[in-house]
Write a protein that holds these residues in place. Sequence first.
Motif, PDB file in Angstrom:
ATOM      1  N   ALA A  87       0.849  -1.190   0.000  1.00 17.15           N
ATOM      2  CA  ALA A  87       0.000   0.000   0.000  1.00 17.15           C
ATOM      3  C   ALA A  87       0.883   1.238   0.000  1.00 17.15           C
ATOM      4  O   ALA A  87       1.898   1.295   0.710  1.00 17.15           O
ATOM      5  CB  ALA A  87      -0.926   0.008   1.212  1.00 17.15           C
ATOM      6  N   LYS A  88       0.488   2.221  -0.794  1.00 19.80           N
ATOM      7  CA  LYS A  88       1.220   3.481  -0.872  1.00 19.80           C
ATOM      8  C   LYS A  88       0.229   4.632  -0.767  1.00 19.80           C
ATOM      9  O   LYS A  88      -0.763   4.670  -1.489  1.00 19.80           O
ATOM     10  CB  LYS A  88       1.990   3.567  -2.191  1.00 19.80           C
ATOM     11  CG  LYS A  88       2.802   4.847  -2.344  1.00 19.80           C
ATOM     12  CD  LYS A  88       3.547   4.870  -3.668  1.00 19.80           C
ATOM     13  CE  LYS A  88       4.346   6.158  -3.839  1.00 19.80           C
ATOM     14  NZ  LYS A  88       5.055   6.187  -5.143  1.00 19.80           N
ATOM     15  N   ALA A 111      -6.122  -8.207  -6.356  1.00 18.08           N
ATOM     16  CA  ALA A 111      -7.164  -7.193  -6.202  1.00 18.08           C
ATOM     17  C   ALA A 111      -6.500  -5.851  -5.930  1.00 18.08           C
ATOM     18  O   ALA A 111      -5.404  -5.790  -5.355  1.00 18.08           O
ATOM     19  CB  ALA A 111      -8.114  -7.554  -5.062  1.00 18.08           C
ATOM     20  N   VAL A 112      -7.174  -4.790  -6.338  1.00 19.53           N
ATOM     21  CA  VAL A 112      -6.627  -3.441  -6.191  1.00 19.53           C
ATOM     22  C   VAL A 112      -7.690  -2.518  -5.624  1.00 19.53           C
ATOM     23  O   VAL A 112      -8.853  -2.552  -6.047  1.00 19.53           O
ATOM     24  CB  VAL A 112      -6.129  -2.888  -7.551  1.00 19.53           C
ATOM     25  CG1 VAL A 112      -5.676  -1.438  -7.409  1.00 19.53           C
ATOM     26  CG2 VAL A 112      -5.002  -3.750  -8.104  1.00 19.53           C
ATOM     27  N   ILE A 113      -7.289  -1.703  -4.670  1.00 18.48           N
ATOM     28  CA  ILE A 113      -8.139  -0.611  -4.190  1.00 18.48           C
ATOM     29  C   ILE A 113      -7.368   0.684  -4.399  1.00 18.48           C
ATOM     30  O   ILE A 113      -6.210   0.807  -3.966  1.00 18.48           O
ATOM     31  CB  ILE A 113      -8.505  -0.763  -2.707  1.00 18.48           C
ATOM     32  CG1 ILE A 113      -9.401  -1.985  -2.495  1.00 18.48           C
ATOM     33  CG2 ILE A 113      -9.210   0.498  -2.194  1.00 18.48           C
ATOM     34  CD1 ILE A 113      -9.742  -2.254  -1.040  1.00 18.48           C
ATOM     35  N   THR A 159     -11.882   2.936  -6.104  1.00 21.08           N
ATOM     36  CA  THR A 159     -12.220   1.842  -7.017  1.00 21.08           C
ATOM     37  C   THR A 159     -11.775   0.528  -6.398  1.00 21.08           C
ATOM     38  O   THR A 159     -10.761   0.468  -5.699  1.00 21.08           O
ATOM     39  CB  THR A 159     -11.549   1.981  -8.392  1.00 21.08           C
ATOM     40  OG1 THR A 159     -10.127   1.895  -8.235  1.00 21.08           O
ATOM     41  CG2 THR A 159     -11.908   3.298  -9.061  1.00 21.08           C
ATOM     42  N   PHE A 160     -12.548  -0.502  -6.664  1.00 23.53           N
ATOM     43  CA  PHE A 160     -12.133  -1.862  -6.329  1.00 23.53           C
ATOM     44  C   PHE A 160     -12.121  -2.646  -7.627  1.00 23.53           C
ATOM     45  O   PHE A 160     -13.078  -2.607  -8.407  1.00 23.53           O
ATOM     46  CB  PHE A 160     -13.095  -2.525  -5.349  1.00 23.53           C
ATOM     47  CG  PHE A 160     -12.791  -3.978  -5.119  1.00 23.53           C
ATOM     48  CD1 PHE A 160     -11.749  -4.355  -4.289  1.00 23.53           C
ATOM     49  CD2 PHE A 160     -13.510  -4.978  -5.771  1.00 23.53           C
ATOM     50  CE1 PHE A 160     -11.435  -5.694  -4.090  1.00 23.53           C
ATOM     51  CE2 PHE A 160     -13.209  -6.319  -5.578  1.00 23.53           C
ATOM     52  CZ  PHE A 160     -12.169  -6.680  -4.739  1.00 23.53           C
ATOM     53  N   PHE A 197      -2.928   3.855  -3.163  1.00 19.70           N
ATOM     54  CA  PHE A 197      -2.957   2.745  -4.110  1.00 19.70           C
ATOM     55  C   PHE A 197      -2.540   1.502  -3.347  1.00 19.70           C
ATOM     56  O   PHE A 197      -1.483   1.498  -2.690  1.00 19.70           O
ATOM     57  CB  PHE A 197      -2.008   2.987  -5.284  1.00 19.70           C
ATOM     58  CG  PHE A 197      -1.975   1.861  -6.274  1.00 19.70           C
ATOM     59  CD1 PHE A 197      -2.942   1.758  -7.258  1.00 19.70           C
ATOM     60  CD2 PHE A 197      -0.986   0.888  -6.213  1.00 19.70           C
ATOM     61  CE1 PHE A 197      -2.922   0.707  -8.173  1.00 19.70           C
ATOM     62  CE2 PHE A 197      -0.946  -0.167  -7.118  1.00 19.70           C
ATOM     63  CZ  PHE A 197      -1.933  -0.246  -8.099  1.00 19.70           C
ATOM     64  N   SER A 198      -3.341   0.448  -3.408  1.00 21.15           N
ATOM     65  CA  SER A 198      -3.049  -0.756  -2.626  1.00 21.15           C
ATOM     66  C   SER A 198      -3.371  -2.012  -3.424  1.00 21.15           C
ATOM     67  O   SER A 198      -4.363  -2.060  -4.159  1.00 21.15           O
ATOM     68  CB  SER A 198      -3.825  -0.748  -1.316  1.00 21.15           C
ATOM     69  OG  SER A 198      -5.190  -0.415  -1.542  1.00 21.15           O
TER      70      SER A 198
END
Length: 217
Positions: A87-88, A111-113, A159-160, A197-198
């Motif tokens: 995560a950043k 997966a991205v959040i 966003t997911f 961003f994770s």
Amino acid sequence: MNKVWAFGMMQFAHKPLAKQKGLLHYKLMGSGKDGFNPFADWSVYALLQVWESEEAANRFFDTSTLYQRYVSKTTQQWVIFLRSIKAKGTWAGVTPFVPSSEINSSNPYIAVITRATIKPKMLRTFWKYVPISQAPLKDNKGLLFTKGIGEVPFLQMATFSLWKDKQSLMDFAYKSREHAEAIAKTRSLDWYNEELFSRFEPYRSKGTWDGVPSLPF
């Protein structure tokens, strides 16, 4: 009436959630129409939770009166368990996702959040460019699911997305011209007050959601 109830719970669910044992962070969020759209989809809501342990999470889903009320009011529920890879950035001033030591390197799914608070003066410019930057997602074979979510319409958006593998994500992020231009504009126009961003390893799921293929977990 269920949509009215769900909207009301954006306010009234805070008190019972704050009392959940083992819940470290949470965010109640609405969603956008047709993917990443600033206009609300009143039929879909998201609850993002960070737990101190999987046992605590299981206890919530198995015994929580609040969760059972949500189940009784909905036609579909989809729960996906994630382990943080990286995560950043920050979310409301904190970094809620701590990298896990239990990542399974043989699991190809990712997966991205992403989450951002948009500067008010940049709202028009930002939302004007969104359809262009998101165009490569259409018919993208590596993308299994995506949805725009957020706390405040237009201003605080997230966003997911769920991808079949890391390469599919990297191809979208760095090889699509439209998204590369969006990254460049983010740097040159500085349109965020805050961003995060994770990446996560999805490893378990409960329930179903229209359009999401059967997953091996």
